[in-house]
Design a protein around this motif. Structure first.
Motif, PDB file in Angstrom:
ATOM      1  N   PRO A  45      -4.024 -12.407 -12.949  1.00 60.28           N
ATOM      2  CA  PRO A  45      -4.395 -11.080 -12.434  1.00 60.28           C
ATOM      3  C   PRO A  45      -5.008 -11.116 -11.043  1.00 60.28           C
ATOM      4  CG  PRO A  45      -5.052 -11.301 -14.731  1.00 60.28           C
ATOM      5  CD  PRO A  45      -4.598 -12.657 -14.293  1.00 60.28           C
ATOM      6  N   ARG A  46      -5.780 -12.158 -10.757  1.00 57.03           N
ATOM      7  CA  ARG A  46      -6.409 -12.230  -9.444  1.00 57.03           C
ATOM      8  C   ARG A  46      -5.365 -12.454  -8.349  1.00 57.03           C
ATOM      9  NH1 ARG A  46     -11.930 -12.361 -10.280  1.00 57.03           N
ATOM     10  NH2 ARG A  46     -12.294 -12.769  -8.067  1.00 57.03           N
ATOM     11  N   GLU A  47      -4.352 -13.249  -8.648  1.00 54.97           N
ATOM     12  CA  GLU A  47      -3.277 -13.434  -7.675  1.00 54.97           C
ATOM     13  C   GLU A  47      -2.526 -12.128  -7.448  1.00 54.97           C
ATOM     14  OE1 GLU A  47       0.935 -15.821  -6.925  1.00 54.97           O
ATOM     15  OE2 GLU A  47      -0.144 -16.101  -8.817  1.00 54.97           O
ATOM     16  N   LEU A  48      -2.246 -11.408  -8.526  1.00 57.41           N
ATOM     17  CA  LEU A  48      -1.546 -10.138  -8.410  1.00 57.41           C
ATOM     18  C   LEU A  48      -2.307  -9.185  -7.498  1.00 57.41           C
ATOM     19  CD1 LEU A  48       0.580  -8.024  -9.182  1.00 57.41           C
ATOM     20  CD2 LEU A  48      -0.743  -7.574 -11.268  1.00 57.41           C
ATOM     21  N   LEU A  49      -3.600  -9.058  -7.732  1.00 58.09           N
ATOM     22  CA  LEU A  49      -4.393  -8.124  -6.936  1.00 58.09           C
ATOM     23  C   LEU A  49      -4.530  -8.593  -5.493  1.00 58.09           C
ATOM     24  CD1 LEU A  49      -7.044  -7.205  -9.626  1.00 58.09           C
ATOM     25  CD2 LEU A  49      -5.179  -5.770  -8.778  1.00 58.09           C
ATOM     26  N   ALA A  50      -4.611  -9.906  -5.282  1.00 58.63           N
ATOM     27  CA  ALA A  50      -4.663 -10.418  -3.918  1.00 58.63           C
ATOM     28  C   ALA A  50      -3.378 -10.090  -3.162  1.00 58.63           C
ATOM     29  CB  ALA A  50      -4.898 -11.932  -3.935  1.00 58.63           C
ATOM     30  N   LEU A  51      -2.243 -10.182  -3.846  1.00 54.29           N
ATOM     31  CA  LEU A  51      -0.973  -9.844  -3.204  1.00 54.29           C
ATOM     32  C   LEU A  51      -0.938  -8.383  -2.771  1.00 54.29           C
ATOM     33  CD1 LEU A  51       1.491 -11.695  -5.615  1.00 54.29           C
ATOM     34  CD2 LEU A  51       1.089 -12.251  -3.204  1.00 54.29           C
ATOM     35  N   LEU A  52      -1.696  -7.543  -3.480  1.00 54.32           N
ATOM     36  CA  LEU A  52      -1.722  -6.113  -3.184  1.00 54.32           C
ATOM     37  C   LEU A  52      -2.917  -5.703  -2.326  1.00 54.32           C
ATOM     38  CD1 LEU A  52      -0.728  -4.825  -6.735  1.00 54.32           C
ATOM     39  CD2 LEU A  52       0.733  -4.935  -4.706  1.00 54.32           C
ATOM     40  N   GLY A  53      -3.705  -6.683  -1.906  1.00 51.71           N
ATOM     41  CA  GLY A  53      -4.861  -6.380  -1.067  1.00 51.71           C
ATOM     42  C   GLY A  53      -5.964  -5.656  -1.805  1.00 51.71           C
ATOM     43  N   LEU A  54      -6.115  -5.942  -3.097  1.00 51.46           N
ATOM     44  CA  LEU A  54      -7.123  -5.264  -3.925  1.00 51.46           C
ATOM     45  C   LEU A  54      -8.175  -6.250  -4.399  1.00 51.46           C
ATOM     46  CD1 LEU A  54      -4.662  -3.056  -6.008  1.00 51.46           C
ATOM     47  CD2 LEU A  54      -6.239  -2.251  -4.226  1.00 51.46           C
ATOM     48  N   ASP A  55      -9.369  -5.739  -4.631  1.00 54.07           N
ATOM     49  CA  ASP A  55     -10.502  -6.561  -5.063  1.00 54.07           C
ATOM     50  C   ASP A  55     -10.537  -6.639  -6.587  1.00 54.07           C
ATOM     51  OD1 ASP A  55     -12.897  -7.808  -5.594  1.00 54.07           O
ATOM     52  OD2 ASP A  55     -14.152  -6.231  -4.712  1.00 54.07           O
ATOM     53  N   PRO A  56     -10.324  -7.827  -7.187  1.00 51.47           N
ATOM     54  CA  PRO A  56     -10.325  -7.931  -8.651  1.00 51.47           C
ATOM     55  C   PRO A  56     -11.632  -7.478  -9.281  1.00 51.47           C
ATOM     56  CG  PRO A  56      -9.452  -9.929  -7.643  1.00 51.47           C
ATOM     57  CD  PRO A  56     -10.028  -9.104  -6.530  1.00 51.47           C
TER      58      PRO A  56
END
Length: 343
Positions: free
Chosen positions: A34-45
């Motif tokens: 999940p953290r990788e997914l959110l990083a790809l989208l520029g979002l803070d986990p």
């Protein structure tokens, strides 16, 4: 004890080889953190309510091509909401169960479910290319209940012995996660039964991993001896892009009738605008709306639920806006009913 973790198909655990179909390689490269997914989208986990417990219970899996259709920097993106494990999944809710649609009671053999007259559904596999957080089979005991086990023998024998079955439905998991040769093994065994008149495949792969629609799959589909319906599963217009359009065109060329069933989901498609866009965009790709399902009340999905009155109002608004053939039937699956229950 029902396990909540969906096993990975053995064929996808082997090292990549030059002979591996491209779709299998892309599957292996899916985002699982999940953290990788959110990083790809520029979002803070830390600001998204992501739950490590939910991700352990029901792992994240999302192909990178599907991630590319998500809006960068948008925490409310409707595609992201469908796959992101959240704290809300771990909150127990009255009325939500492990088997929301009565699969267990309708089991008639290993991986075989028969709820409705004339139809046999085969739980072909537990694997999916994407793990949707609202999945009604997220707690299904796939390790013990897949029709493909032991070369489909029990499933084929049950269908062959029941002349009332005129339609076979491949479901899962996602049946197209199996190798095409494995699917051909099943249909070859079924081809000798004259009482089978139709084949239906329920799949999300052509939407989330359109590369699955390769030459080998199309050759198999085109050679089937029955009329074929492929029921796709898209919940939002943004799930379609040119690669999905191309996959839909190839499926139609192979002789498949394409239908879409969606689930009404809070924060994903709970507006007339979103539902109309889904129907219109799907139709542009050659897919007719089929069902709009009220949420199956499975544990972990309560945060997606919309009450029936709101669902009916949305459906009425959709019917007032679109031509009738673009309006899916609003239904709920109720264990023990003889078919989907209209709302």
């Amino acid at each position: 004890m029902i396990t909540a973790v969906t096993p990975t198909a053995p064929a996808l655990q082997t090292p990549s080889t030059p002979q591996s179909p491209r779709w299998q390689q892309l599957w292996r490269e899916a985002v699982r953190d999940p953290r990788e997914l959110l990083a790809l989208l520029g979002l803070d986990p830390d600001a998204m309510g992501v739950s490590a417990d939910a991700a352990t219970q029901f792992p994240l899996r999302v192909p990178r091509g599907f991630v590319a259709r998500m809006r960068h920097g948008d925490p409310a993106d409707p595609l992201l909401r469908q796959v992101l494990p959240l704290d809300a999944e771990m909150q127990p809710m009255p009325g939500f169960s492990l088997d929301a649609v009565g699969d267990g009671a309708a089991r008639t053999g290993h991986g075989v479910i028969q709820k409705y007259r004339g139809r046999a559904l085969l739980v072909a596999t537990g694997s999916c290319a994407i793990n949707c957080r609202y999945c009604f089979r997220r707690h299904f005991p796939y390790a013990e209940e897949t029709a493909a086990a032991a070369g489909w023998r029990e499933a084929v024998a049950l269908i062959g012995a029941d002349a009332s079955v005129d339609e076979v439905i491949l479901s899962g998991g996602d049946p197209l996660s199996l190798a095409t040769s494995k699917l051909a093994e099943l249909t070859g065994a079924l081809a000798g039964f004259s009482h089978i008149r139709r084949l239906r495949i329920h799949t999300r792969l052509p939407v989330v991993l359109p590369e699955r629609v390769d030459d080998a799959l199309l050759d198999w589909l085109a050679g089937l001896p029955w009329p074929l319906t492929v029921v796709l599963h898209a919940n939002h217009a943004n799930e379609f892009d040119p690669s999905v359009d191309a996959a839909m065109a190839r499926l139609r060329q192979a002789g498949a009738t394409l239908l879409n069933q969606a689930v009404l989901l809070r924060g994903v498609n709970d507006s007339v605008d979103a539902l109309a866009a889904l129907s219109e965009r799907g139709f542009e790709a050659g897919v007719l709306p089929y069902y709009l399902h009220q949420l199956d009340r499975v544990q972990g999905a309560a945060h997606f639920e919309i009450d029936d009155d709101r669902a009916r109002a949305l459906h009425a608004g959709l019917a007032a806006r679109l031509s009738g053939y673009l309006v899916p039937r609003l239904v709920r699956e109720v264990p023990g009913d003889s078919g989907k229950r209209p709302l």
